[in-house]
Design a protein around this motif. Structure first.
Motif, PDB file in Angstrom:
ATOM      1  N   LYS A  50      -6.794  -6.091  -6.125  1.00 35.29           N
ATOM      2  CA  LYS A  50      -5.920  -4.768  -6.217  1.00 35.29           C
ATOM      3  C   LYS A  50      -6.428  -3.719  -6.031  1.00 35.29           C
ATOM      4  O   LYS A  50      -5.345  -2.741  -5.841  1.00 35.29           O
ATOM      5  CB  LYS A  50      -6.484  -4.634  -8.127  1.00 35.29           C
ATOM      6  CG  LYS A  50      -5.470  -3.775  -8.354  1.00 35.29           C
ATOM      7  CD  LYS A  50      -5.505  -3.558 -10.352  1.00 35.29           C
ATOM      8  CE  LYS A  50      -4.613  -2.565 -10.339  1.00 35.29           C
ATOM      9  NZ  LYS A  50      -4.466  -1.853 -12.214  1.00 35.29           N
ATOM     10  N   GLY A  51      -7.498  -3.508  -5.099  1.00 36.51           N
ATOM     11  CA  GLY A  51      -7.966  -1.653  -4.808  1.00 36.51           C
ATOM     12  C   GLY A  51      -7.517  -2.117  -2.996  1.00 36.51           C
ATOM     13  O   GLY A  51      -6.231  -1.551  -2.626  1.00 36.51           O
ATOM     14  N   GLU A  54      -3.469  -1.829  -3.430  1.00 37.68           N
ATOM     15  CA  GLU A  54      -3.319  -0.745  -3.707  1.00 37.68           C
ATOM     16  C   GLU A  54      -3.517   0.478  -2.508  1.00 37.68           C
ATOM     17  O   GLU A  54      -2.556   1.803  -2.140  1.00 37.68           O
ATOM     18  CB  GLU A  54      -3.473   0.194  -4.385  1.00 37.68           C
ATOM     19  CG  GLU A  54      -3.152  -0.512  -6.126  1.00 37.68           C
ATOM     20  CD  GLU A  54      -3.636  -0.620  -7.614  1.00 37.68           C
ATOM     21  OE1 GLU A  54      -4.632   0.441  -7.187  1.00 37.68           O
ATOM     22  OE2 GLU A  54      -3.315  -0.855  -8.696  1.00 37.68           O
ATOM     23  N   ASP A  55      -4.484  -0.068  -1.700  1.00 36.69           N
ATOM     24  CA  ASP A  55      -4.976   0.939  -0.319  1.00 36.69           C
ATOM     25  C   ASP A  55      -4.080   0.781   0.256  1.00 36.69           C
ATOM     26  O   ASP A  55      -3.388  -0.946   1.412  1.00 36.69           O
ATOM     27  CB  ASP A  55      -6.199   0.603   0.017  1.00 36.69           C
ATOM     28  CG  ASP A  55      -6.372   1.100   1.349  1.00 36.69           C
ATOM     29  OD1 ASP A  55      -6.670   0.969   2.343  1.00 36.69           O
ATOM     30  OD2 ASP A  55      -7.263   2.534   0.732  1.00 36.69           O
ATOM     31  N   GLU A  56      -3.510   1.839   1.408  1.00 38.20           N
ATOM     32  CA  GLU A  56      -2.859   2.017   2.590  1.00 38.20           C
ATOM     33  C   GLU A  56      -2.499   1.047   3.510  1.00 38.20           C
ATOM     34  O   GLU A  56      -1.837   0.524   4.502  1.00 38.20           O
ATOM     35  CB  GLU A  56      -1.882   3.624   2.679  1.00 38.20           C
ATOM     36  CG  GLU A  56      -0.937   3.657   3.442  1.00 38.20           C
ATOM     37  CD  GLU A  56      -0.825   5.120   4.009  1.00 38.20           C
ATOM     38  OE1 GLU A  56      -0.589   5.032   4.663  1.00 38.20           O
ATOM     39  OE2 GLU A  56      -0.756   5.574   2.936  1.00 38.20           O
ATOM     40  N   SER A  59      -2.912  -2.824   2.530  1.00 36.68           N
ATOM     41  CA  SER A  59      -1.447  -3.355   2.176  1.00 36.68           C
ATOM     42  C   SER A  59      -0.803  -4.179   2.624  1.00 36.68           C
ATOM     43  O   SER A  59       0.248  -5.523   2.277  1.00 36.68           O
ATOM     44  CB  SER A  59      -0.417  -2.387   1.553  1.00 36.68           C
ATOM     45  OG  SER A  59      -0.739  -1.511   1.964  1.00 36.68           O
TER      46      SER A  59
END
Length: 171
Positions: A50-51, A54-56, A59
């Motif tokens: 999930k992290g 969500e991390d640019e 992703s």
């Protein structure tokens, strides 16, 4: 049926310690009993996915921009993708990656924490190579097709070998 040879049971991983002394560590092929530990270490990754999504910076690993559907990537291609993006991944998934490198190589966690990104990615690829994960995935896929020969004809997908291994399912 042709016989295939396995890869060497150990490969050298070379790195430099904090005093710039060359260290040669043998990464050994995991015995069947210890391979479960590596699978368990990989199981920690979904907790951090999930992290990563969500991390640019990371992703793009999940959006299908790498030429094929990321869900269908082979273990080797996924390993290369992870190796090529290890820096951004480490920011988000550092503990899980360190554990995978430790379990897969036998290198102490303190040493892994002191490795450079190039060394960490090389260690990861060495683990993939010595354990011949690409061949293991292909063998499991072939076994699934033999165990469930009528599923494809009925339009059902075969269970993914990795999913069966990770879940302990005995479908």
């Amino acid at each position: 049926m042709s016989a295939k040879k396995s890869l060497p049971r150990r490969l050298e991983f070379v790195y430099y310690d904090e005093d710039d002394k060359k260290v040669v560590h043998e990464v050994k092929k995991l015995a069947l009993g210890h391979s479960a530990e590596l699978i368990e270490a990989f199981n920690d990754l979904p907790k951090v996915l999930k992290g990563l999504v969500e991390d640019e910076a990371t992703s793009s690993l999940f959006d299908g921009t790498h030429g094929e559907n990321n869900e269908e990537l082979s273990l080797v291609n996924m390993a290369v993708l992870i190796g090529n993006n290890l820096g951004p991944i480490m920011r988000v998934a550092q503990d899980a990656i360190i554990n995978i490198l430790h379990v897969g190589s036998g290198v102490e966690k303190q040493v892994i924490e002191s490795l450079g990104l190039d060394e960490a990615s090389e260690l990861f690829l060495t683990i993939v190579k010595v354990n011949n994960l690409g061949a293991m995935q292909a063998n499991l896929k072939n076994a699934m097709a033999l165990l469930f020969p009528n599923r494809e004809q009925r339009g059902e997908k075969l269970p993914k070998a990795a999913d069966l291994m990770m879940s302990g399912s005995k479908t």
